[in-house]
Design an enzyme around this catalytic site. Sequence first.
Site, PDB file in Angstrom:
ATOM      1  N   CYS A 120       0.866  -1.175   0.000  1.00 39.98           N
ATOM      2  CA  CYS A 120       0.000   0.000   0.000  1.00 39.98           C
ATOM      3  C   CYS A 120       0.899   1.219   0.000  1.00 39.98           C
ATOM      4  O   CYS A 120       2.115   1.108   0.165  1.00 39.98           O
ATOM      5  CB  CYS A 120      -0.927  -0.004   1.212  1.00 39.98           C
ATOM      6  SG  CYS A 120      -2.287   1.196   1.099  1.00 39.98           S
ATOM      7  N   CYS A 122      -0.019   4.239   1.858  1.00 38.64           N
ATOM      8  CA  CYS A 122      -0.366   5.219   2.888  1.00 38.64           C
ATOM      9  C   CYS A 122       0.799   5.527   3.832  1.00 38.64           C
ATOM     10  O   CYS A 122       0.930   6.664   4.301  1.00 38.64           O
ATOM     11  CB  CYS A 122      -1.587   4.765   3.669  1.00 38.64           C
ATOM     12  SG  CYS A 122      -1.419   3.182   4.519  1.00 38.64           S
ATOM     13  N   CYS A 130      -3.685   6.354   0.154  1.00 40.06           N
ATOM     14  CA  CYS A 130      -3.184   5.076  -0.357  1.00 40.06           C
ATOM     15  C   CYS A 130      -2.789   5.112  -1.826  1.00 40.06           C
ATOM     16  O   CYS A 130      -2.625   4.050  -2.444  1.00 40.06           O
ATOM     17  CB  CYS A 130      -4.227   3.988  -0.120  1.00 40.06           C
ATOM     18  SG  CYS A 130      -4.571   3.700   1.638  1.00 40.06           S
ATOM     19  N   LYS A 195     -12.216  -4.582   2.533  1.00 41.47           N
ATOM     20  CA  LYS A 195     -11.599  -3.729   3.553  1.00 41.47           C
ATOM     21  C   LYS A 195     -12.500  -2.517   3.751  1.00 41.47           C
ATOM     22  O   LYS A 195     -12.695  -1.711   2.839  1.00 41.47           O
ATOM     23  CB  LYS A 195     -10.197  -3.301   3.130  1.00 41.47           C
ATOM     24  CG  LYS A 195      -9.483  -2.430   4.152  1.00 41.47           C
ATOM     25  CD  LYS A 195      -8.093  -2.050   3.670  1.00 41.47           C
ATOM     26  CE  LYS A 195      -7.371  -1.169   4.672  1.00 41.47           C
ATOM     27  NZ  LYS A 195      -6.015  -0.799   4.213  1.00 41.47           N
ATOM     28  N   ARG A 217     -10.832   8.024   3.855  1.00 40.91           N
ATOM     29  CA  ARG A 217     -10.609   6.995   2.837  1.00 40.91           C
ATOM     30  C   ARG A 217     -11.909   6.387   2.318  1.00 40.91           C
ATOM     31  O   ARG A 217     -11.921   5.288   1.764  1.00 40.91           O
ATOM     32  CB  ARG A 217      -9.689   5.907   3.409  1.00 40.91           C
ATOM     33  CG  ARG A 217      -8.298   6.465   3.715  1.00 40.91           C
ATOM     34  CD  ARG A 217      -7.348   5.410   4.223  1.00 40.91           C
ATOM     35  NE  ARG A 217      -6.011   5.991   4.339  1.00 40.91           N
ATOM     36  CZ  ARG A 217      -5.200   5.846   5.381  1.00 40.91           C
ATOM     37  NH1 ARG A 217      -5.578   5.113   6.408  1.00 40.91           N
ATOM     38  NH2 ARG A 217      -4.014   6.417   5.406  1.00 40.91           N
ATOM     39  N   LYS A 248     -11.547  -7.286   6.451  1.00 41.74           N
ATOM     40  CA  LYS A 248     -10.924  -6.426   7.456  1.00 41.74           C
ATOM     41  C   LYS A 248     -11.853  -5.237   7.737  1.00 41.74           C
ATOM     42  O   LYS A 248     -12.305  -4.587   6.800  1.00 41.74           O
ATOM     43  CB  LYS A 248      -9.571  -5.923   6.931  1.00 41.74           C
ATOM     44  CG  LYS A 248      -8.834  -4.998   7.889  1.00 41.74           C
ATOM     45  CD  LYS A 248      -7.566  -4.440   7.250  1.00 41.74           C
ATOM     46  CE  LYS A 248      -6.816  -3.539   8.227  1.00 41.74           C
ATOM     47  NZ  LYS A 248      -5.620  -2.935   7.620  1.00 41.74           N
ATOM     48  N   TYR A 313      -2.631  -8.950  16.413  1.00 41.18           N
ATOM     49  CA  TYR A 313      -1.587  -8.476  17.323  1.00 41.18           C
ATOM     50  C   TYR A 313      -1.567  -9.295  18.612  1.00 41.18           C
ATOM     51  O   TYR A 313      -0.598  -9.219  19.372  1.00 41.18           O
ATOM     52  CB  TYR A 313      -1.803  -6.994  17.631  1.00 41.18           C
ATOM     53  CG  TYR A 313      -1.817  -6.139  16.386  1.00 41.18           C
ATOM     54  CD1 TYR A 313      -0.633  -5.685  15.814  1.00 41.18           C
ATOM     55  CD2 TYR A 313      -3.014  -5.815  15.746  1.00 41.18           C
ATOM     56  CE1 TYR A 313      -0.642  -4.929  14.647  1.00 41.18           C
ATOM     57  CE2 TYR A 313      -3.037  -5.063  14.588  1.00 41.18           C
ATOM     58  CZ  TYR A 313      -1.844  -4.628  14.035  1.00 41.18           C
ATOM     59  OH  TYR A 313      -1.863  -3.886  12.879  1.00 41.18           O
TER      60      TYR A 313
END
Length: 323
Positions: A120, A122, A130, A195, A217, A248, A313
């Site tokens: 990407c 960004c 992006c 997304k 975005r 996502k 994460y």
Amino acid sequence: MAFPITRLRRLRGNEVTRNMIRETQLTRNDLIMPLFVRPGKGVQNPINSMPGNFQLSVDLLVEKCKELYNKGVQSVLLFGIPEHKDEHGLVACEHNGIVQQATRAIKKELPDLYVIADVCNCEYTTHGHCGSIINGDVDNDSTLITLGKQSVSLAEAGVDMIAPSDMMDGRVGHIRKALDDNDFSNMPIMAYSAKYASAFYGPFRDAAESAPQFGNRATYQMDPANSNEAIREVELDIFEGADIVMVKPALSYLDIIRKVKDTFNIPICAYNVSGEFSMVKAAAEKGWIDENRITLEILTSIKRAGSDIIISYHTQDIIDQLK
């Protein structure tokens, strides 16, 4: 048959039987750990909104990867914070770009660790969007050129998979052709296919230093209210050559994961994003929840919804509990 003949609790009374009939199994094979790499040496910048996560220089990133690999983590997803940015994100295409450097260093020390590169612009643009800006908005087709160059450069550096996250129309097909034309026909593409323009990305934008400098975005990421549009996006990415498709974020979009799973015979990844992660961490810090139980329940729900792969994460915290 009805109660009292049918008693569903019979198979819940013993751990052995509970394990025998468990429908959803979460394993180490399912998880990918995202990591952030930046220039310098000996750099470990804490990401305040994402406890336990850091921006790492290449040397410390390699040490982190060794730690994760020894715990049983088999795959990482790399995001780069460059030394300088430009209007079009061309810095991401450079031979010595930050993710390219990191990939070579990881592969030298850990050749079997599976390295996925986010593709990407960004993190690499001065404006934080992006792609290339024309007439005040991200221009779709000129951005494809940068994405193709970036993907080839990352493939040359030794990544194992390309993961385009930009949400430009046609980018999977353009990247596939660019890879094939440069003798990388065996390089798989994991497309961020559905997304959404989500509020759950806030901590990530701190971590990647990628917040947009103007606007938002919404002209290229999906409206959170839409479900059928996700199916159209996924179908197009499959047609263009995606090997894995992604939804996502994950938790507010479990219905989308299930809908994609029921519609297409293709591996599905879900991204358990930064905001979802940080809410758990914040509640755990307050003592309001059992962090380990909550984390396992969340990840299991994502897999139960139909995801084959989960980017999270939480991976570094939960991996020891998984077989």
